[in-house]
Design a protein around this motif. Sequence first.
Motif, PDB file in Angstrom:
ATOM      1  N   ASP A 172      35.760  29.050  46.436  1.00 54.08           N
ATOM      2  CA  ASP A 172      35.718  29.254  44.991  1.00 54.08           C
ATOM      3  C   ASP A 172      35.090  30.598  44.647  1.00 54.08           C
ATOM      4  N   TYR A 173      34.098  31.014  45.430  1.00 51.44           N
ATOM      5  CA  TYR A 173      33.448  32.300  45.161  1.00 51.44           C
ATOM      6  C   TYR A 173      34.451  33.452  45.305  1.00 51.44           C
ATOM      7  N   LEU A 174      35.236  33.433  46.370  1.00 48.20           N
ATOM      8  CA  LEU A 174      36.192  34.514  46.588  1.00 48.20           C
ATOM      9  C   LEU A 174      37.231  34.583  45.476  1.00 48.20           C
ATOM     10  N   GLU A 175      37.638  33.421  44.951  1.00 45.07           N
ATOM     11  CA  GLU A 175      38.589  33.419  43.847  1.00 45.07           C
ATOM     12  C   GLU A 175      37.948  33.997  42.589  1.00 45.07           C
ATOM     13  N   ALA A 176      36.687  33.626  42.318  1.00 43.08           N
ATOM     14  CA  ALA A 176      35.989  34.161  41.154  1.00 43.08           C
ATOM     15  C   ALA A 176      35.735  35.650  41.308  1.00 43.08           C
ATOM     16  N   ASP A 177      35.422  36.074  42.523  1.00 42.32           N
ATOM     17  CA  ASP A 177      35.215  37.484  42.830  1.00 42.32           C
ATOM     18  C   ASP A 177      36.487  38.275  42.554  1.00 42.32           C
ATOM     19  N   GLN A 178      37.615  37.740  42.981  1.00 42.02           N
ATOM     20  CA  GLN A 178      38.901  38.400  42.749  1.00 42.02           C
ATOM     21  C   GLN A 178      39.195  38.482  41.255  1.00 42.02           C
ATOM     22  N   SER A 179      38.896  37.413  40.531  1.00 37.67           N
ATOM     23  CA  SER A 179      39.143  37.390  39.094  1.00 37.67           C
ATOM     24  C   SER A 179      38.337  38.462  38.376  1.00 37.67           C
ATOM     25  N   PHE A 180      37.070  38.615  38.768  1.00 31.87           N
ATOM     26  CA  PHE A 180      36.221  39.632  38.150  1.00 31.87           C
ATOM     27  C   PHE A 180      36.777  41.034  38.397  1.00 31.87           C
ATOM     28  N   HIS A 181      37.073  41.345  39.656  1.00 31.50           N
ATOM     29  CA  HIS A 181      37.521  42.693  40.000  1.00 31.50           C
ATOM     30  C   HIS A 181      38.907  42.998  39.439  1.00 31.50           C
ATOM     31  N   ALA A 182      39.825  42.037  39.548  1.00 30.42           N
ATOM     32  CA  ALA A 182      41.174  42.269  39.035  1.00 30.42           C
ATOM     33  C   ALA A 182      41.152  42.395  37.512  1.00 30.42           C
ATOM     34  N   GLY A 183      40.336  41.568  36.869  1.00 25.10           N
ATOM     35  CA  GLY A 183      40.225  41.642  35.416  1.00 25.10           C
ATOM     36  C   GLY A 183      39.657  42.974  34.959  1.00 25.10           C
ATOM     37  N   LEU A 184      38.667  43.468  35.693  1.00 24.41           N
ATOM     38  CA  LEU A 184      38.052  44.749  35.362  1.00 24.41           C
ATOM     39  C   LEU A 184      39.045  45.891  35.531  1.00 24.41           C
ATOM     40  N   VAL A 185      39.710  45.944  36.669  1.00 20.39           N
ATOM     41  CA  VAL A 185      40.708  47.000  36.912  1.00 20.39           C
ATOM     42  C   VAL A 185      41.850  46.894  35.902  1.00 20.39           C
ATOM     43  N   GLY A 186      42.214  45.650  35.573  1.00 23.65           N
ATOM     44  CA  GLY A 186      43.319  45.425  34.643  1.00 23.65           C
ATOM     45  C   GLY A 186      43.069  45.968  33.247  1.00 23.65           C
ATOM     46  N   MET A 187      41.811  46.238  32.920  1.00 22.12           N
ATOM     47  CA  MET A 187      41.490  46.786  31.594  1.00 22.12           C
ATOM     48  C   MET A 187      41.991  48.203  31.424  1.00 22.12           C
ATOM     49  N   ASN A 194      46.077  43.532  46.129  1.00 19.21           N
ATOM     50  CA  ASN A 194      46.620  43.425  47.479  1.00 19.21           C
ATOM     51  C   ASN A 194      45.669  44.013  48.511  1.00 19.21           C
ATOM     52  N   LEU A 195      45.060  45.149  48.202  1.00 17.31           N
ATOM     53  CA  LEU A 195      44.095  45.745  49.126  1.00 17.31           C
ATOM     54  C   LEU A 195      42.902  44.824  49.334  1.00 17.31           C
ATOM     55  N   ARG A 196      42.466  44.186  48.275  1.00 17.41           N
ATOM     56  CA  ARG A 196      41.336  43.260  48.385  1.00 17.41           C
ATOM     57  C   ARG A 196      41.705  42.067  49.270  1.00 17.41           C
ATOM     58  N   ASP A 197      42.918  41.545  49.095  1.00 23.50           N
ATOM     59  CA  ASP A 197      43.350  40.431  49.944  1.00 23.50           C
ATOM     60  C   ASP A 197      43.447  40.856  51.399  1.00 23.50           C
ATOM     61  N   LEU A 198      43.994  42.040  51.643  1.00 24.43           N
ATOM     62  CA  LEU A 198      44.111  42.527  53.014  1.00 24.43           C
ATOM     63  C   LEU A 198      42.739  42.668  53.666  1.00 24.43           C
ATOM     64  N   SER A 199      41.767  43.111  52.900  1.00 21.08           N
ATOM     65  CA  SER A 199      40.436  43.311  53.473  1.00 21.08           C
ATOM     66  C   SER A 199      39.725  41.988  53.717  1.00 21.08           C
ATOM     67  N   ARG A 200      40.210  40.908  53.080  1.00 24.13           N
ATOM     68  CA  ARG A 200      39.531  39.612  53.210  1.00 24.13           C
ATOM     69  C   ARG A 200      40.252  38.635  54.139  1.00 24.13           C
TER      70      ARG A 200
END
Length: 228
Positions: A144-159, A171-177
């Motif tokens: 759950d933490y990794l999903e929330a982490d992704q949501s925070f970062h993707a939401g921020l970049v998406g702004m 995709n880069l974040r998924d590849l690194s994880r």
Amino acid sequence: MNSVPALWDGVGSADGARLLTPATLKESTEQMIRRALLNGDMRAGEIYSANALARQLGISNSPAREAMMTLVNKGLLELVRNRGFRVVELSDTDKREIYELRLQIEVEAVRRVAAAGVSTSETEFLRAAAQRTVDLAQRDDMGDYLEADQSFHAGLVGMNGNRRWTDIVENLRDLSRVNGFYRFLATDHYLAESADEHLRIAAAVIAGDAERAAELMVHHLEYARPRG
């Protein structure tokens, strides 16, 4: 050949079907497989069968195979002809290249968002998304933490309003994880520290301090830097 990842151990076909969300079967199945990849439940080098997965989830072969092919296109799985799908095994060079790209494009995205300023709704999102990672870090639930982490970062970049930019970062974040590479965060104090950094990044972005936000993001990405 490993037919079904540990994520679905003990799940019968009827129960598996009920795990799927109202979204399409393909999208739901893709998310389940992706989570297993990031958690490390699917191991690097192992070959998994789309047919076996479909049987256990109680769905047809088509959405399971389509979901796995999407993950092939994203670089998380490899198609092994006449055998199934193999979890990618990233080399040290692969990991270094991914990390260097993230430093270039993820940090710049955060800098631009902070410089442009965020709306009231975006401020509320950043605060809530960052706090959610803090709450989940205390529960020590890596999935759950990794999903929330992704949501925070993707939401921020998406702004930034650039969908392609966001897609690349995700995709880069998924590849690194992939392969549970971030499991070490669950040890000692790393997970809580990472979550607390989200709060500081969010505060800098909300304050419009672009250089501080970028500096914090560079420091935050240190956990993704390949070791050795």
